[in-house]
Design a protein around this motif. Structure first.
Motif, short mmCIF file in Angstrom:
data_model
loop_
_atom_site.label_atom_id
_atom_site.label_comp_id
_atom_site.label_asym_id
_atom_site.label_seq_id
_atom_site.Cartn_x
_atom_site.Cartn_y
_atom_site.Cartn_z
N GLU A 1 0.81 -1.29 0.18
CA GLU A 1 -0.03 0.09 -0.09
C GLU A 1 0.79 1.21 -0.10
O GLU A 1 0.37 2.38 0.17
N TRP A 2 2.05 0.94 -0.35
CA TRP A 2 3.27 2.42 -0.07
C TRP A 2 2.51 3.45 -1.07
O TRP A 2 2.46 2.93 -2.32
N LEU A 3 2.56 4.50 -0.69
CA LEU A 3 2.34 5.54 -1.75
C LEU A 3 3.49 6.79 -1.56
O LEU A 3 3.89 6.96 -0.60
N ASP A 4 3.69 7.33 -2.94
CA ASP A 4 4.97 8.46 -2.75
C ASP A 4 4.04 9.49 -2.91
O ASP A 4 3.64 9.88 -4.03
N VAL A 5 3.76 10.07 -1.68
CA VAL A 5 3.04 11.45 -1.60
C VAL A 5 3.72 12.50 -2.29
O VAL A 5 3.30 13.70 -2.40
N THR A 6 5.16 12.41 -2.60
CA THR A 6 5.94 13.53 -3.24
C THR A 6 5.85 13.45 -4.83
O THR A 6 6.29 14.22 -5.44
#
Ligand code: PHE
Length: 339
Positions: A84-89
């Motif tokens: 579920e990892w999300l790169d918010v950048t």
């Protein structure tokens, strides 16, 4: 026995496998449990040796089971987090937002400038009667101004005179005077209609009417008000030309042009040898006051009608008025009016 179960526990891949090992070892019918039941048949000496050994074995298996369970849960959580990892950048996908149409922006700006000068805002209908659009403004039936205004007529009901699409915002002068009387200081922005079409004319366009009635309002007040407005609106003093003119509803009358330059498909305000007419104005005709129930011996004042689209063209350097109403997003974006 101990090595066998510890190996099985280590090899268990999920909760179900662990449960299987637990049942086989320490469950009610598990191997170790059965052995513990046999303690009863042993001699006390044998039991003293076997008892603690079996208990220790059971404890060890139980804690190995518990530890493995925790380890499995940790691994599962780890896996879920990784999934579920999300790169918010990361940059977002381009997204278009709505914007306010330039004509509406200009209208709001105009209202704000006149509000600072003490003008409140009035409104009137876009489908207007012949009386308010013409007669009350001292434009009788045979008057050439009717033809000049390229009026759009509606279908008439019975033998009444047909309503018109208002050709200017001036009828709001009459309506507001009737409603509020004098003294008064109002502007009335809105849409108006004339059968006319070229680079500086569209069949629907926008005006803002101004009306100031008091005991001693003069042409000088009109000139000051308009010049004040124009420099506030353009953010600088721009050269204006007050040309004597004629309107049936003002006397005397003046049209105002603003200095500008047309070049390379751009119009620039405040320089050059061209002039663009942006408004009509004058001292309200006594007959108009009378028609609105105001005594012209007691009251007088000025009125003006500014072409909102015209001053928008000048402000944004847009040479063709028609583009404002094409709703072409590419054009709106080009001028920064849409994203
Ligand atoms: N109604 C006039 C027009 O549309 C403008 C105007 C308004 C002139 C008020 C004088 C006073 O051309």
């Amino acid at each position: 026995l101990k090595a066998k179960y510890l190996d099985q526990i280590a090899a268990a891949a999920d909760e179900a496998a662990i449960e299987e090992v637990r049942l086989a070892a320490v469950g009610k019918k598990g191997e170790i449990s059965l052995k513990m039941r046999e303690l009863g048949k042993m001699t006390p000496e044998e039991r003293q040796v076997a008892g603690p050994a079996l208990n220790a074995l059971k404890d060890e298996i139980n804690s190995a089971l518990a530890a493995k369970k925790v380890a499995l849960a940790d691994a599962a959580l780890e896996a879920r987090l990784a999934g579920e990892w999300l790169d918010v950048t990361l940059p977002t996908r381009p997204r278009r937002t709505g914007t306010i149409h330039p004509i509406s922006q200009v209208t709001e700006e105009v209202m704000a400038i006149f509000a600072d000068m003490g003008f409140s805002v009035a409104e009137g209908p876009q489908i207007e009667t012949d009386w308010y659009n013409f007669d009350a403004l001292n434009i009788p039936g045979h008057h050439p101004a009717r033809a000049e205004m390229d009026t759009f007529y509606m279908k008439s009901k019975g033998d009444e005179r047909p309503p018109v699409l208002r050709t200017h915002t001036s009828p709001v002068q009459i309506r507001t005077l009737e409603k509020h009387g004098a003294p008064i200081r109002v502007i009335a922005p809105g849409r108006v209609y004339r059968a006319d079409y070229d680079q500086t004319h569209t069949p629907m366009f926008n005006q803002v009417e101004g009306l100031a009635i008091g005991k001693d309002i003069s042409m000088a007040n009109l000139k000051w008000t308009l010049e004040e407005f124009l420099s506030a609106y353009f953010g600088k003093r721009v050269k204006t030309r007050f040309r004597a003119s004629h309107f049936p509803f003002t006397e005397p009358s003046a049209e105002v042009d603003v200095q500008c330059k047309w070049e390379d498909g751009k119009v620039t305000v405040g320089e050059g040898d061209d002039w663009l007419e942006i408004l009509g104005s004058g001292m309200v005709h006594p007959k108009v006051l009378q028609n609105a129930g105001i005594d012209p011996n007691e009251w007088q004042g000025f009125a003006f009608g500014i072409g909102i689209d015209r001053i928008a063209m000048l402000k944004y350097g847009i040479p063709d008025l028609r583009a404002f109403f094409d709703s072409d997003l590419r054009w709106l974006r080009h001028y920064g009016f849409a994203s």
